[in-house]
Design a protein around this motif. Structure first.
Motif, short mmCIF file in Angstrom:
data_model
loop_
_atom_site.label_atom_id
_atom_site.label_comp_id
_atom_site.label_asym_id
_atom_site.label_seq_id
_atom_site.Cartn_x
_atom_site.Cartn_y
_atom_site.Cartn_z
N UNK A 196 1.00 -1.10 0.08
CA UNK A 196 0.08 -0.02 -0.08
C UNK A 196 0.94 1.23 0.06
N UNK A 197 0.78 1.93 -1.07
CA UNK A 197 1.66 3.18 -1.17
C UNK A 197 0.85 4.23 -1.03
N UNK A 198 1.25 5.32 -0.18
CA UNK A 198 0.63 6.63 -0.08
C UNK A 198 1.42 7.72 -0.70
N UNK A 199 0.94 8.49 -1.55
CA UNK A 199 1.66 9.38 -2.19
C UNK A 199 0.87 10.84 -2.03
N UNK A 200 2.08 11.95 -2.19
CA UNK A 200 1.27 13.12 -1.87
C UNK A 200 1.31 13.85 -3.10
N UNK A 201 0.60 14.90 -3.60
CA UNK A 201 0.65 15.64 -4.79
C UNK A 201 1.24 16.79 -4.53
N UNK A 202 2.31 16.85 -5.34
CA UNK A 202 3.34 18.16 -4.84
C UNK A 202 3.09 19.39 -5.66
N UNK A 203 2.05 19.37 -6.56
CA UNK A 203 1.98 20.54 -7.54
C UNK A 203 1.75 21.62 -6.89
N UNK A 204 2.02 22.81 -7.24
CA UNK A 204 1.62 24.21 -6.58
C UNK A 204 0.51 24.58 -6.77
#
Ligand SMILES: C[S@@+](CC[C@H](N)C(=O)[O-])C[C@H]1O[C@@H](n2cnc3c(N)ncnc32)[C@H](O)[C@@H]1O
Length: 205
Positions: A196-204
């Motif tokens: 299970x991977x958790x990702x964060x959206x780093x777009x401004x």
């Protein structure tokens, strides 16, 4: 993989649903964690490859405004029944996750879920999905993805590593990766090593 899922739902062969039922407490704890970092109302959640809506309906019951996307009408019909029985509204969209903007799912998603879909896509589909999800997700959104580890197991999903996921989602960063159990899967799938991977959206913004 599309034909595989159409046949699987037709035959009622949906081992992922058994796995979700078995892992319900773990999934619920993951949703608790997302909610602990936000204030209600939580906003929009997007369930990619939502199948019969097990997670989509649970999120709607927890107060998210949920959109589920899947290719297979039979799965979406089951999701519709599940939402109705639970007394919640879920927007269900038939189509391909590589085409989210044209499907009209809208934008502003704070939470994106993919439990078992990305890892069966080919490279071009993965890239298109990453681009489309990035276009409809908010900055700082979370993506939770369950994927098997890479392996040769055609016609089953080929799996995806954290690096494969980050390659398709260049605007996102993997911020967590945990092994999850396989005890609810058929014996032939005991070596798939789901993560299970958790990702964060780093777009401004
Ligand atoms: C392993 S199942 C998981 C279903 C659901 N997430 C769950 O956990 O019960 C993968 C789902 O992704 C859907 N799917 C596969 N490829 C897709 C695509 N390109 N676009 C939309 N849905 C897709 C399948 O129809 C299937 O319902």
């Amino acid at each position: 993989m599309q034909w595989f899922y159409r046949i699987a739902y037709q035959l009622g062969f949906t081992p992922w649903e058994r796995a979700s039922t078995h892992d319900a407490a773990m999934i619920s704890a993951r949703f608790d964690r997302e909610e602990s970092e936000r204030q209600p109302p939580y906003g929009r959640a997007l369930d990619l490859g939502c199948g019969s809506g097990m997670q989509a309906v649970q999120l709607a019951q927890r107060g998210w405004q949920v959109t589920g996307v899947d290719l297979v009408p039979k799965a979406l019909n089951a999701a519709r029944r599940r939402a109705r029985d639970a007394g919640v509204d879920v927007q269900l969209v038939e189509g391909d996750v590589t085409n989210l903007q044209k499907l009209g799912v809208g934008s502003g998603f704070q939470f994106v879920l993919d439990f078992g879909m990305f890892h069966g896509l080919d490279d071009a589909q993965r890239e298109a999905m990453g681009r489309e999800v990035s276009a409809v997700a908010e900055p700082e959104a979370t993506l939770l993805m369950i994927a098997w580890s890479p392996g040769s197991r055609w016609p089953l999903p080929r799996g995806a590593s954290a690096e494969d996921i980050e390659r398709a989602f260049p605007a996102w960063k993997v911020i967590g990766e945990d092994a999850i159990g396989v005890s609810a899967l058929p014996a032939a799938l005991k070596n798939v090593d789901p993560r299970l991977c958790r990702l964060r959206h780093e777009a401004k913004g």
